[in-house]
Motif scaffolding. Structure first.
Motif, PDB file in Angstrom:
ATOM      1  N   ARG A   1      42.649  45.530  94.234  1.00 12.58           N
ATOM      2  CA  ARG A   1      41.468  44.654  94.067  1.00 12.58           C
ATOM      3  C   ARG A   1      40.780  44.937  92.741  1.00 12.58           C
ATOM      4  NH1 ARG A   1      40.388  45.153  99.705  1.00 12.58           N
ATOM      5  NH2 ARG A   1      39.156  46.997  99.252  1.00 12.58           N
TER       6      ARG A   1
ATOM      7  N   LYS B   1      41.145  39.825  85.140  1.00 12.91           N
ATOM      8  CA  LYS B   1      40.814  38.399  85.033  1.00 12.91           C
ATOM      9  C   LYS B   1      40.169  38.157  83.673  1.00 12.91           C
ATOM     10  CE  LYS B   1      40.118  37.152  89.848  1.00 12.91           C
ATOM     11  NZ  LYS B   1      39.141  36.742  90.854  1.00 12.91           N
TER      12      LYS B   1
ATOM     13  N   ARG C   1      40.364  42.325  89.585  1.00 17.21           N
ATOM     14  CA  ARG C   1      39.052  41.973  89.030  1.00 17.21           C
ATOM     15  C   ARG C   1      38.982  42.307  87.546  1.00 17.21           C
ATOM     16  NH1 ARG C   1      36.862  44.455  93.815  1.00 17.21           N
ATOM     17  NH2 ARG C   1      36.504  46.288  92.537  1.00 17.21           N
TER      18      ARG C   1
ATOM     19  N   GLY D   1      36.622  38.698  84.098  1.00 19.75           N
ATOM     20  CA  GLY D   1      36.432  39.663  85.171  1.00 19.75           C
ATOM     21  C   GLY D   1      35.408  40.725  84.834  1.00 19.75           C
ATOM     22  N   THR D   2      35.271  41.662  85.727  1.00 20.53           N
ATOM     23  CA  THR D   2      34.305  42.740  85.551  1.00 20.53           C
ATOM     24  C   THR D   2      34.779  43.689  84.460  1.00 20.53           C
ATOM     25  OG1 THR D   2      35.381  44.177  87.138  1.00 20.53           O
ATOM     26  CG2 THR D   2      33.726  42.649  88.002  1.00 20.53           C
TER      27      THR D   2
END
Length: 175
Positions: free
Chosen positions: A135, A142, A139, A145-146
């Motif tokens: 996960r 992306k 994330r 993303g973060t």
């Protein structure tokens, strides 16, 4: 051409192309490069050499049926060793398929197969930690993303697999 400027007609052009960019654009490029480095770091695979060693022993038939009988009695070990068996079977079958491909294509697919096998093995021994790490990686990789680091999740997964290997080997070796 002398110094840091080149004279072209009545115009002065900087010799450093980044100086020619507006500061905001240069900052954006630096942030993009940092983001790319972070995404690469997030994709760092966990170090599961001990688990791969157990897998290789399973593939090489190092252990006999009597060794596995001990494992079947404990539910966690039964699930884990069945997972290792399943991953090993898939891995061997896919390795055989790779042998039929041309060298450049086989090399490209080999890296992907190694990563897939690593995730499969981790998931068979430490499913919760594997999910958490995957996960985080999804994330972090992306485009928008973060910016979190997946180092802590990867380290937890590595520690869990080391403990899992210890439990499996303990069960295999003790009568």
């Amino acid at each position: 051409t002398t110094g840091t400027r080149v004279r072209v007609g009545a115009q002065h052009l900087p010799s450093d192309p980044l100086r020619a960019l507006p500061r905001r654009q240069a900052r954006g490029m630096a942030e993009e490069a940092a983001r790319a480095r972070q995404q690469q770091a997030a994709r760092t695979m966990p170090d599961v050499r001990a688990l791969r060693s157990v897998q290789q022993q399973v593939v090489d038939d190092v252990w006999q049926i009597r060794h596995f009988e001990n494992l079947i009695e404990e539910p966690w070990c039964r699930v884990a060793i069945n997972g290792v068996f399943s991953c090993s079977q898939q891995y061997v079958e896919q390795q055989q398929e790779l042998a039929t491909l041309a060298a450049p294509e086989a090399k490209r697919r080999q890296a992907r197969l190694q990563a897939k096998n690593t995730v499969c093995l981790c998931n068979s021994v430490c499913p919760d930690e594997t999910r958490s790490w995957l996960r985080c990686v999804k994330r972090a990789t992306k485009p928008n993303g973060t910016t979190e680091s997946c180092e802590a999740d990867r380290r937890r997964l590595e520690l869990c697999t080391h403990g899992g290997v210890s439990r499996l080997l303990h069960g295999l070796m003790l009568p």
